[in-house]
Design an enzyme around this catalytic site. Structure first.
Site, PDB file in Angstrom:
ATOM      1  N   GLY A   5     -17.827 -29.707  -7.547  1.00 50.50           N
ATOM      2  CA  GLY A   5     -17.041 -29.119  -6.138  1.00 50.50           C
ATOM      3  C   GLY A   5     -16.460 -30.255  -5.430  1.00 50.50           C
ATOM      4  N   ALA A   6     -17.311 -31.302  -5.567  1.00 51.37           N
ATOM      5  CA  ALA A   6     -17.094 -32.637  -4.578  1.00 51.37           C
ATOM      6  C   ALA A   6     -18.263 -33.679  -5.147  1.00 51.37           C
ATOM      7  CB  ALA A   6     -17.003 -32.438  -3.038  1.00 51.37           C
ATOM      8  N   MET A   7     -17.825 -34.817  -4.691  1.00 51.16           N
ATOM      9  CA  MET A   7     -18.519 -35.983  -5.380  1.00 51.16           C
ATOM     10  C   MET A   7     -18.415 -37.185  -4.298  1.00 51.16           C
ATOM     11  SD  MET A   7     -20.808 -37.558  -7.265  1.00 51.16           S
ATOM     12  CE  MET A   7     -21.330 -38.817  -6.582  1.00 51.16           C
ATOM     13  N   GLU A   8     -19.951 -37.651  -3.747  1.00 53.95           N
ATOM     14  CA  GLU A   8     -20.014 -38.340  -2.688  1.00 53.95           C
ATOM     15  C   GLU A   8     -20.069 -39.786  -2.889  1.00 53.95           C
ATOM     16  OE1 GLU A   8     -22.606 -36.614  -4.178  1.00 53.95           O
ATOM     17  OE2 GLU A   8     -24.384 -37.896  -4.127  1.00 53.95           O
ATOM     18  N   ASN A   9     -19.065 -40.220  -3.736  1.00 57.79           N
ATOM     19  CA  ASN A   9     -18.549 -41.780  -3.971  1.00 57.79           C
ATOM     20  C   ASN A   9     -18.705 -42.227  -2.687  1.00 57.79           C
ATOM     21  OD1 ASN A   9     -18.062 -41.100  -6.723  1.00 57.79           O
ATOM     22  ND2 ASN A   9     -16.061 -40.095  -5.789  1.00 57.79           N
ATOM     23  N   HIS A  20     -24.469 -37.418   2.536  1.00 60.03           N
ATOM     24  CA  HIS A  20     -24.828 -38.371   1.569  1.00 60.03           C
ATOM     25  C   HIS A  20     -24.461 -39.686   1.759  1.00 60.03           C
ATOM     26  CE1 HIS A  20     -26.531 -35.685  -1.977  1.00 60.03           C
ATOM     27  NE2 HIS A  20     -25.238 -34.993  -1.760  1.00 60.03           N
ATOM     28  N   GLU A  67     -21.135 -33.759   1.690  1.00 58.15           N
ATOM     29  CA  GLU A  67     -20.557 -35.258   1.068  1.00 58.15           C
ATOM     30  C   GLU A  67     -20.846 -36.357   2.059  1.00 58.15           C
ATOM     31  OE1 GLU A  67     -20.524 -35.058  -1.973  1.00 58.15           O
ATOM     32  OE2 GLU A  67     -20.185 -32.765  -1.894  1.00 58.15           O
ATOM     33  N   GLU A  93     -30.118 -33.739  -3.223  1.00 55.48           N
ATOM     34  CA  GLU A  93     -28.925 -32.500  -3.200  1.00 55.48           C
ATOM     35  C   GLU A  93     -29.766 -31.696  -2.401  1.00 55.48           C
ATOM     36  OE1 GLU A  93     -26.207 -32.954  -3.990  1.00 55.48           O
ATOM     37  OE2 GLU A  93     -26.393 -34.542  -5.388  1.00 55.48           O
TER      38      GLU A  93
HETATM   39 ZN   LIG Z   1     -24.580 -33.748  -3.290  1.00 55.34          ZN
END
Ligand SMILES: [Zn+2]
Length: 1005
Positions: free
Chosen positions: A375-379, A415, A412, A434
């Site tokens: 869904g999304a990635m917290e880079n 995070h 995100e 998470e």
């Molecule tokens: Zn997450």
């Protein structure tokens, strides 16, 4: 390594690069181990890999043995400081100073002129820009495959980082190297041992394939104005950084990364740090742009991001933080990024206050990608999203899209501190990372959109959702043992509903019984103490305990935070608390949907109980043992209601007398019961009945009051449970009576919204009222309310006729689906064309799901086949399409057949971790409820030995199928009788057993 360019394409889209890592030897070793996966080498460009000292010291083992304990012996160094032992987690562990330079050519050109790219690559290599290292640096560890030492001719390209102030000791030669495929280690064996106390630099060069597999560095394509465009983007999490460059790919191995990207002029390169220098230059007469980024903070590899695109962006400032939203040029022009931009500042600001800690970086980039698996990635500093989750168009997006965007951005951004600044040291505690972000995402979204009451929705979207999974005997505890989570597919499997939703639910409970001020005080102290470092879950409990102690008296707990949390974290499942209001007796037991599991569980939990009598919330109490007594709960003639607002992670059962009193209250004046608890009563009753703890007809009776209910949460709760009835019964004789009953229930709601919206011309003002309007239309059409069917088909037909879509965005999902179900090939083809031409991802997504609603099996088959063609259905969406088709009564068998037939192909071709096999298995088997289906499942397992990350999903499918078979045997007749009785009492001449599509056809032809 063989000269193979992957299995996805017949030709290669290579990227190349080199990296240099510094570390210090603390214990003599002659083995160096580094993560590396799918990085290619060929005779012209041998892959050269080195780095780390390792997780594995000892002789090469056939089993690819893994010994994490050895990690403790390995030390790394920062630029100046020696870092303490990895095992001593109090200090951040880092091999500080990783220089990565990657050459990825302009995407479109790469795609169209691959040949040219390869030539460029060769020339770059020949020019020494992409490879080579300085052999005269005595202390540098030199690793070459063929003994051919190369020299840097361009210190800038090699990395100014590589200073020469190293020691006097020569690095030993390399005698051999090999891959351990199971662990994705590249092991380098040295002729002699490294010397304790010496610093070494390891140099690597590598070639990888830019594939479309959504992992590591990969290609994402889209079309704009008829031109095919390509984005080079990355997904490192959880174990794909090693597919981009060889690295110590573990969350506890934090480092500062110095990243440089070489790309085509005219494209923009992004990474975690801000662009420090953008230089247009030439490499052997080929124009290139070299973008060097500011060094990152100390961070884990899984949070790295590298993107090259020709995107446009929006920007603003929140204090000193630069905020940018990146997307396709057209999407930015159309204002689809505006909402995200406006939301980000307030949400960042909220979290700065909530954590009482400044945002750790100078910039916050967020980018929408056409192809993205998650869904999304917290880079850290460069968050990646599916387009549907970041982009929002006020004209065509629904309020659900809006809420999704708000909560995912909040998740995100949460995070950026919790997870990125402070990182759990290993993947066995993914749940804390998470679960935490999921919990506080509601707080962040609530801050941004205070009128939504979005915080309540966690009960539906997380708590009730995960109760369903966690009530299975095949569930698992939040925390796993560190030693059980070793291989990449173990790690992938950690990212499940239990981690996200149960994690969120348990943390919400914790925050509630600690009180929010104490919770955030402990949180702040945890973040400050461990900034840039790693932790275990107990570290958080310790800091929360310190906050409790510091607030002596404000919070009284019956035990320490750690002791309370133990039961919730290390035991699977959750309790059902039973209250006998005739005696005040309370008891708890492990709640399992299948009342006769093979294994018996003797779990007990320390349970906080908030409860009320009519009109009055009572003092909180705790259930500390298997049973107890609270004389206050001996209620006389009043009802007792426990787990107010479902802040506790448990279900509640009562003596029958109390259930009857609660039902009477619902049917006379339901407003006396808090709205979240109305939803709870329905959901608990249905699930207690599934577990044979309550009679099924009593559960059904909790829905009777819905004729007078207009609120979203109770309705949604009931529909979620009726969804199970539909799944189990829609291929049986109970289907007709079920439809009639639901039609009777939903008709008043349909008419209520018709009135509220002045004949569907206005939008209900409340956020959740808008949701319930969708429920009303969806169910009314599904159960054959003629007025609804006419309404939706008219709207859709208008769109087909005029090519002008006037359907309100909130209603589109539902209207499209009903129109497909009712229509034929013409509607489907129109829907397909609209899907392919949609410029807004969320609009495309609505159409994509609606296409699965058709009742035409030929169309469903065609649609299934498209899931194997990425140009028809993006790979990220394939699972979801198949599962949607399985959700259609007509599509169930087709989808299951399709999965069985193509399993081997999908599993090997798409890779074990890139396709969402767990969702696929649970989706296509959701309806299973017959002995024959159980046998098919068994045969399927026997035919295909390895299920990778779907192994658990398969076990759950067995358990669910068995439970479904039992449930049907025990309940079908009672349910049929009950529906018939209700329907006779309320029989209406309009009643028809026809499906939605039949009625619709009659009304429109
Ligand atoms: Zn997450």
């Amino acid at each position: 390594m063989a000269a193979v360019c992957g299995t996805h394409r017949s030709d290669c889209n290579p990227f190349t690069g080199h990296s240099t890592v510094e570390f210090e030897c603390v214990e003599p070793t002659d083995l160096i181990v580094i993560h590396s996966s799918q990085l290619l080498g060929d005779e012209n460009f041998p892959a050269k890999v080195l780095v780390d000292i390792a997780h594995r010291v000892g002789p090469k083992s056939a089993s690819g043995g893994y010994n994490r304990a050895i990690i403790a012996k390995i030390h790394y160094l920062s630029e100046k400081t020696l870092i303490t032992k990895l095992a001593a987690q109090k200090s951040p562990l880092q091999y500080n100073g990783v220089k990565v330079s990657i050459f990825a050519d302009q995407p479109t050109e790469v795609y169209q002129q691959r040949k040219k790219f390869q030539d460029v690559r060769k020339r770059c290599r020949d020019a020494g820009l992409l490879s080579g290292f300085v052999g005269t640096w005595q202390t540098r560890l030199r690793v070459t495959v063929e003994g051919a030492t190369k020299y840097f001719e361009d210190p800038e390209a090699a990395g100014g980082f590589l200073d020469d102030k190293l020691g006097e000791v020569s690095a030993p030669d390399i005698t051999s190297d090999w891959l351990e495929p199971a662990t994705q280690y590249l092991v380098v064996e040295l002729k002699g041992k490294l010397t304790t106390g010496q610093r070494y630099q390891l140099y690597t060069e590598f070639t990888g394939e830019l594939s479309d597999d959504l992992a590591g560095l990969y290609l994402s394509e889209y079309e704009e104005d008829g031109v095919r465009r390509v984005v080079i983007t990355s997904q490192m999490h959880p174990t794909y950084a090693r597919k981009t460059f060889p690295c110590f790919d573990e969350p506890a191995l934090k480092a500062v990364f110095h990243i440089t990207l070489i790309h085509s002029p005219g494209t923009i390169a992004l990474s975690n740090g801000l662009e420090a220098e953008v230089v247009n230059t030439t490499i052997d007469e080929v124009a290139v742009t070299r973008t060097r980024f500011e060094p990152t903070e100390r961070m884990s590899t899984y949070l790295l991001a590298i993107i090259v695109s020709d995107y446009a962006h929006l920007s603003s400032k929140e204090g000193d933080i630069l905020i940018r939203i990146w997307a396709r040029r057209k999407a930015i022009e159309e204002g689809q990024g505006d909402y995200a931009l406006n939301l980000t500042g307030p949400i960042l600001d909220f979290f700065q206050q909530y954590y009482n800690t400044s945002y750790p970086l100078s910039k916050s980039d967020q980018i929408a990608l056409p192809d993205f698996y998650y869904g999304a990635m917290e880079n850290w500093g460069l968050v990646t999203y599916r387009e549907t989750n970041l982009l929002y168009d006020p004209l065509t997006s629904s309020n659900r899209n809006k809420e999704t965007t708000a909560t995912i951005i909040a998740h995100e951004l949460a995070h950026m501190w919790f997870g990125n600044l402070v990182t759990l040291r290993w993947w066995n505690e993914v749940w804390l990372n998470e679960g935490f972000a999921s919990y506080v995402s509601y707080l962040g979204a609530d801050k941004a959109e205070p009128q939504w009451n979005v915080k309540d929705l966690i009960v539906l979207d997380d708590v009730q959702k995960v109760f369903a999974v966690d009530a299975l005997a095949s569930s698992h505890p939040l925390s796993s043992k560190e030693e059980d989570i070793v291989l990449p597919h173990h790690i992938s499997a950690q990212f499940d509903t239990i981690s996200y939703s149960k994690g969120a639910a348990v943390l919400r409970m914790l925050s509630d019984f600690l009180s929010e001020p104490v919770f955030v005080q402990g949180l702040k102290s945890y973040l400050n103490h461990f900034a840039y470092g790693n932790t275990a879950g107990t570290d958080l409990w310790d800091h929360l305990q310190m906050a409790v102690d510091a607030n002596n008296g404000t919070v009284t707990l019956p035990a320490g935070v750690n002791d309370i949390m133990k039961g919730w974290v290390f035991q699977m499942g959750f309790p059902v608390v039973t209250i006998d209001t005739s005696t005040g007796a309370l008891s708890q037991r492990h709640f399992l949907l299948d009342p006769e599991p093979n294994v018996s569980y003797n779990n007990t939990w320390l349970i906080p109980i908030r409860w009320m009598k009519p009109g009055e919330v009572q003092g909180d109490t705790w259930l500390m043992e298997k049973s107890g007594v609270n004389s206050e709960m001996k209620s006389g003639g009043d009802w007792v209601l426990a787990n107010i607002n479902v802040t506790g992670y448990y279900r509640v059962n009562y003596d029958l007398g109390n259930w009857e009193r609660l039902l009477t209250q619902l049917n006379t004046d339901h407003q006396v019961v808090p709205v979240i608890n109305r939803a709870q009563l329905v959901d608990d009753a249905f699930n207690l009945a599934r577990a044979s703890l309550l009679h099924t007809t009593l559960a059904l009776r909790t829905t009777l009051y819905l004729e007078g209910e207009t609120q979203y949460m109770p309705w949604q709760s009931a529909l979620n449970n009726m969804h199970y009835y539909y799944r189990m019964l829609d291929r049986t004789e109970v289907y007709g009576p079920l439809q009639d009953y639901m039609k009777k229930l939903v008709t008043p709601l349909f008419l209520y919204f018709k009135n509220e919206t002045s004949e569907w011309t206005q939008v209900p003002p409340g956020h959740t009222d808008q949701y319930n309007q969708v429920n009303a239309i969806d169910m009314a059409c599904k159960t054959g309310v003629a007025e609804c069917q006419t309404l939706t088909t008219t709207w859709f037909k208008q769109w087909m006729d005029t090519h002008h879509n006037t359907i309100h965005p909130n209603l589109r999902s539902s209207v499209y689906c009903r129109a497909m179900a009712a229509g034929g090939e013409a509607e489907w083809k129109f829907g397909w064309d609209q899907f392919k031409n949609a410029t807004l991802a969320s609009e495309a997504s609505k159409l994509m799901h609606a296409l699965a609603c058709t009742n035409d099996t030929q169309l469903l088959k065609r649609y299934l086949s498209y899931t194997l063609e990425p140009n028809m259905i993006r790979r990220q969406d394939a699972t979801s399409v198949i599962v949607s088709i399985a959700g259609n009564r007509e599509g169930q068998d087709l989808a299951w057949d399709f999965v069985r037939t193509n399993w081997e192909y999908m599993f090997t071709y798409y890779g074990k971790d890139s396709f969402n096999f767990a969702n696929l298995i649970s989706g296509v088997t959701e309806r299973f409820s017959t002995e024959a289906e159980l046998q098919q499942l068994k045969a399927f397992e026997e035919e295909n030995g390895d299920f990778g990350s779907a192994t658990l999903a398969l076990t759950q499918a067995y358990e669910r199928t068995t439970a479904n078979i039992n449930w049907l045997q025990e309940n079908k007749q009672d349910i049929l009788d009950w529906f018939n009785k209700q329907n006779i009492q309320n029989s209406s001449p309009e009643t028809s057993y026809g499906s939605c599509s039949v009625s619709w056809t009659l009304s429109t032809v």
